[in-house]
Scaffold this motif. Structure first.
Motif, PDB file in Angstrom:
ATOM      1  N   GLN A  23       0.822  -1.213   0.000  1.00 18.27           N
ATOM      2  CA  GLN A  23       0.000   0.000   0.000  1.00 18.27           C
ATOM      3  C   GLN A  23       0.854   1.261   0.000  1.00 18.27           C
ATOM      4  O   GLN A  23       0.640   2.175  -0.813  1.00 18.27           O
ATOM      5  CB  GLN A  23      -0.912   0.028   1.227  1.00 18.27           C
ATOM      6  CG  GLN A  23      -1.704   1.325   1.369  1.00 18.27           C
ATOM      7  CD  GLN A  23      -2.428   1.445   2.695  1.00 18.27           C
ATOM      8  OE1 GLN A  23      -2.369   0.527   3.529  1.00 18.27           O
ATOM      9  NE2 GLN A  23      -3.116   2.555   2.910  1.00 18.27           N
ATOM     10  N   ARG A 201      -6.407  -1.355  -2.833  1.00 13.12           N
ATOM     11  CA  ARG A 201      -7.149  -2.253  -1.947  1.00 13.12           C
ATOM     12  C   ARG A 201      -7.082  -3.706  -2.424  1.00 13.12           C
ATOM     13  O   ARG A 201      -6.890  -4.625  -1.616  1.00 13.12           O
ATOM     14  CB  ARG A 201      -8.620  -1.815  -1.863  1.00 13.12           C
ATOM     15  CG  ARG A 201      -9.433  -2.559  -0.818  1.00 13.12           C
ATOM     16  CD  ARG A 201     -10.881  -2.114  -0.836  1.00 13.12           C
ATOM     17  NE  ARG A 201     -11.606  -2.696  -1.958  1.00 13.12           N
ATOM     18  CZ  ARG A 201     -12.188  -3.904  -1.943  1.00 13.12           C
ATOM     19  NH1 ARG A 201     -12.136  -4.652  -0.854  1.00 13.12           N
ATOM     20  NH2 ARG A 201     -12.839  -4.349  -3.002  1.00 13.12           N
ATOM     21  N   THR A 202      -7.211  -3.926  -3.716  1.00 11.90           N
ATOM     22  CA  THR A 202      -7.356  -5.295  -4.214  1.00 11.90           C
ATOM     23  C   THR A 202      -6.076  -5.911  -4.765  1.00 11.90           C
ATOM     24  O   THR A 202      -5.974  -7.141  -4.850  1.00 11.90           O
ATOM     25  CB  THR A 202      -8.419  -5.346  -5.318  1.00 11.90           C
ATOM     26  OG1 THR A 202      -8.036  -4.470  -6.402  1.00 11.90           O
ATOM     27  CG2 THR A 202      -9.784  -4.921  -4.791  1.00 11.90           C
ATOM     28  N   GLU A 203      -5.092  -5.100  -5.133  1.00  9.81           N
ATOM     29  CA  GLU A 203      -3.911  -5.653  -5.809  1.00  9.81           C
ATOM     30  C   GLU A 203      -2.626  -5.580  -4.989  1.00  9.81           C
ATOM     31  O   GLU A 203      -1.699  -6.352  -5.224  1.00  9.81           O
ATOM     32  CB  GLU A 203      -3.689  -4.941  -7.155  1.00  9.81           C
ATOM     33  CG  GLU A 203      -4.800  -5.176  -8.173  1.00  9.81           C
ATOM     34  CD  GLU A 203      -4.898  -6.620  -8.627  1.00  9.81           C
ATOM     35  OE1 GLU A 203      -3.964  -7.410  -8.384  1.00  9.81           O
ATOM     36  OE2 GLU A 203      -5.934  -6.978  -9.221  1.00  9.81           O
ATOM     37  N   HIS A 205      -0.080  -5.724  -1.571  1.00 15.70           N
ATOM     38  CA  HIS A 205       0.072  -6.706  -0.490  1.00 15.70           C
ATOM     39  C   HIS A 205       0.801  -6.093   0.690  1.00 15.70           C
ATOM     40  O   HIS A 205       1.842  -5.449   0.527  1.00 15.70           O
ATOM     41  CB  HIS A 205       0.842  -7.933  -0.969  1.00 15.70           C
ATOM     42  CG  HIS A 205       0.926  -8.999   0.072  1.00 15.70           C
ATOM     43  ND1 HIS A 205      -0.100  -9.892   0.273  1.00 15.70           N
ATOM     44  CD2 HIS A 205       1.857  -9.269   1.014  1.00 15.70           C
ATOM     45  CE1 HIS A 205       0.213 -10.684   1.289  1.00 15.70           C
ATOM     46  NE2 HIS A 205       1.394 -10.324   1.757  1.00 15.70           N
ATOM     47  N   ARG A 212      -3.102 -14.433   0.948  1.00 19.89           N
ATOM     48  CA  ARG A 212      -3.921 -13.780  -0.057  1.00 19.89           C
ATOM     49  C   ARG A 212      -5.148 -14.635  -0.405  1.00 19.89           C
ATOM     50  O   ARG A 212      -5.624 -14.634  -1.543  1.00 19.89           O
ATOM     51  CB  ARG A 212      -3.100 -13.485  -1.321  1.00 19.89           C
ATOM     52  CG  ARG A 212      -2.098 -12.358  -1.126  1.00 19.89           C
ATOM     53  CD  ARG A 212      -1.534 -11.855  -2.436  1.00 19.89           C
ATOM     54  NE  ARG A 212      -2.488 -11.140  -3.245  1.00 19.89           N
ATOM     55  CZ  ARG A 212      -2.824  -9.868  -3.078  1.00 19.89           C
ATOM     56  NH1 ARG A 212      -2.309  -9.159  -2.081  1.00 19.89           N
ATOM     57  NH2 ARG A 212      -3.696  -9.298  -3.880  1.00 19.89           N
ATOM     58  N   LEU A 215     -10.234 -11.780   0.773  1.00 13.78           N
ATOM     59  CA  LEU A 215     -10.284 -10.343   0.465  1.00 13.78           C
ATOM     60  C   LEU A 215     -11.175  -9.665   1.498  1.00 13.78           C
ATOM     61  O   LEU A 215     -12.389  -9.828   1.490  1.00 13.78           O
ATOM     62  CB  LEU A 215     -10.826 -10.101  -0.943  1.00 13.78           C
ATOM     63  CG  LEU A 215     -10.976  -8.631  -1.362  1.00 13.78           C
ATOM     64  CD1 LEU A 215      -9.631  -7.910  -1.329  1.00 13.78           C
ATOM     65  CD2 LEU A 215     -11.608  -8.524  -2.746  1.00 13.78           C
ATOM     66  N   TRP A 218     -10.473  -4.048   3.448  1.00 12.67           N
ATOM     67  CA  TRP A 218      -9.255  -3.260   3.294  1.00 12.67           C
ATOM     68  C   TRP A 218      -8.229  -3.914   2.373  1.00 12.67           C
ATOM     69  O   TRP A 218      -7.182  -3.340   2.091  1.00 12.67           O
ATOM     70  CB  TRP A 218      -8.623  -3.011   4.656  1.00 12.67           C
ATOM     71  CG  TRP A 218      -8.630  -4.228   5.543  1.00 12.67           C
ATOM     72  CD1 TRP A 218      -9.582  -4.569   6.463  1.00 12.67           C
ATOM     73  CD2 TRP A 218      -7.663  -5.295   5.562  1.00 12.67           C
ATOM     74  NE1 TRP A 218      -9.269  -5.775   7.056  1.00 12.67           N
ATOM     75  CE2 TRP A 218      -8.098  -6.238   6.524  1.00 12.67           C
ATOM     76  CE3 TRP A 218      -6.477  -5.534   4.862  1.00 12.67           C
ATOM     77  CZ2 TRP A 218      -7.383  -7.409   6.803  1.00 12.67           C
ATOM     78  CZ3 TRP A 218      -5.759  -6.689   5.137  1.00 12.67           C
ATOM     79  CH2 TRP A 218      -6.221  -7.621   6.094  1.00 12.67           C
ATOM     80  N   GLY A 219      -8.487  -5.142   1.930  1.00 10.48           N
ATOM     81  CA  GLY A 219      -7.555  -5.840   1.045  1.00 10.48           C
ATOM     82  C   GLY A 219      -7.296  -7.255   1.513  1.00 10.48           C
ATOM     83  O   GLY A 219      -7.938  -7.764   2.446  1.00 10.48           O
ATOM     84  N   TYR A 220      -6.344  -7.917   0.862  1.00 13.36           N
ATOM     85  CA  TYR A 220      -6.001  -9.293   1.210  1.00 13.36           C
ATOM     86  C   TYR A 220      -5.063  -9.336   2.411  1.00 13.36           C
ATOM     87  O   TYR A 220      -4.253  -8.434   2.617  1.00 13.36           O
ATOM     88  CB  TYR A 220      -5.311  -9.973   0.030  1.00 13.36           C
ATOM     89  CG  TYR A 220      -6.244 -10.349  -1.099  1.00 13.36           C
ATOM     90  CD1 TYR A 220      -6.996 -11.516  -1.055  1.00 13.36           C
ATOM     91  CD2 TYR A 220      -6.362  -9.526  -2.218  1.00 13.36           C
ATOM     92  CE1 TYR A 220      -7.860 -11.853  -2.087  1.00 13.36           C
ATOM     93  CE2 TYR A 220      -7.218  -9.853  -3.265  1.00 13.36           C
ATOM     94  CZ  TYR A 220      -7.962 -11.021  -3.190  1.00 13.36           C
ATOM     95  OH  TYR A 220      -8.812 -11.348  -4.219  1.00 13.36           O
ATOM     96  N   TRP A 235      -7.949   1.853   7.059  1.00 17.27           N
ATOM     97  CA  TRP A 235      -9.071   1.789   6.116  1.00 17.27           C
ATOM     98  C   TRP A 235     -10.380   2.185   6.804  1.00 17.27           C
ATOM     99  O   TRP A 235     -11.161   2.973   6.252  1.00 17.27           O
ATOM    100  CB  TRP A 235      -9.188   0.382   5.543  1.00 17.27           C
ATOM    101  CG  TRP A 235     -10.390   0.186   4.663  1.00 17.27           C
ATOM    102  CD1 TRP A 235     -11.568  -0.414   5.000  1.00 17.27           C
ATOM    103  CD2 TRP A 235     -10.552   0.597   3.295  1.00 17.27           C
ATOM    104  NE1 TRP A 235     -12.441  -0.409   3.939  1.00 17.27           N
ATOM    105  CE2 TRP A 235     -11.840   0.205   2.886  1.00 17.27           C
ATOM    106  CE3 TRP A 235      -9.715   1.255   2.391  1.00 17.27           C
ATOM    107  CZ2 TRP A 235     -12.318   0.453   1.594  1.00 17.27           C
ATOM    108  CZ3 TRP A 235     -10.188   1.504   1.112  1.00 17.27           C
ATOM    109  CH2 TRP A 235     -11.474   1.106   0.718  1.00 17.27           C
TER     110      TRP A 235
END
Length: 244
Positions: A23, A201-203, A205, A212, A215, A218-220, A235
């Motif tokens: 991030q 958020r999605t890609e 790490h 991973r 999901l 806030w993300g993985y 987040w």
């Protein structure tokens, strides 16, 4: 939100971004692409447990190129440096299968001694060869685990040492140094609107354990390690502020 501007930047508008695929480094890459005419990226394979981040970074760069045409033309070469020797000499929870905990010195055992010092030194060597004058990193003193190599004083001292040792005028920029994770999400929104926030958020790490499979909002991530907890809190605060 007012974007943090480069400080005391040399006339040559070029930058090398320490880009891990997380991030913070993705936000810093977007910041650099907004402020500099030529931007290259560098990352390090140091035997980290969450090596999945190195796979994520290629997807992030591809998405940046595809979704942000104004930045695509500025985004140049990527450099991957093999620093596995750092993992070999480290005894930490980021480089060994250890439970994450505090050491006797009150530092978390996720601290990898010398990591940022080595990263920036190698980055400066690449920048020297590539004629890149600004080194951009995601180090932060606001939301961090107390790592001494993330402190502003450390980086200022390292900038002096690099410039003396290489007879150059490098500038180390740290756009996130004085903002928390909520404001880091907000900075991403200011730079690339919700498209960039969703990409991060999605890609990207962050999870120290490399998880991973789930999901979250806030993300993985595993949702339990310090990195996941910090990202999740940021987040939540960011989303709450958007609703007010």
């Amino acid at each position: 939100m007012t974007l943090p501007l480069p400080t005391n930047t040399p006339a040559s508008s070029s930058a090398l971004v320490l880009f891990s695929g997380g991030q913070d480094s993705t936000t810093c890459l977007a910041w650099a692409l907004e402020h500099f005419d030529r931007v290259e990226t560098i990352s390090f394979d140091y035997g980290q447990r969450h090596v999945v981040e190195l796979e994520c970074r290629t997807r992030v760069v591809a998405a940046l190129r595809a979704q942000f045409p104004k930045w695509a033309a500025k985004l140049g070469n990527d450099h991957m440096i093999d620093l596995k020797v750092l993992g070999q000499i480290s005894d930490t929870a980021l480089t060994q299968a250890k439970t994450i905990q505090l050491n006797k010195d009150k530092l978390p055992n996720t601290f990898v001694p010398g990591r940022n010092l080595m990263f920036l030194t190698f980055a400066a060597a690449v920048a020297y060869r590539r004629d890149l004058k600004v080194l951009v990193g995601g180090m932060c003193e606001t939301d961090y685990s107390g790592y001494p190599d993330c402190r502003d004083d450390t980086l200022k001292a390292l900038q002096v040492a690099l410039n003396l040792g290489m007879d150059q005028r490098f500038v180390i920029e740290t756009p996130l140094m004085w903002i928390d994770k909520a404001r880091t999400w907000k900075l991403a929104e200011s730079l690339g609107e919700q498209r960039l926030v969703e990409l991060i958020r999605t890609e990207t790490h962050t999870c120290y354990l490399g998880a991973r499979d789930v999901l979250h909002d806030w993300g993985y991530g595993c949702g339990k390690c310090p990195a996941c907890e910090l990202r999740a809190r940021g987040w939540a605060a960011y989303r709450s502020a958007r609703k007010d």
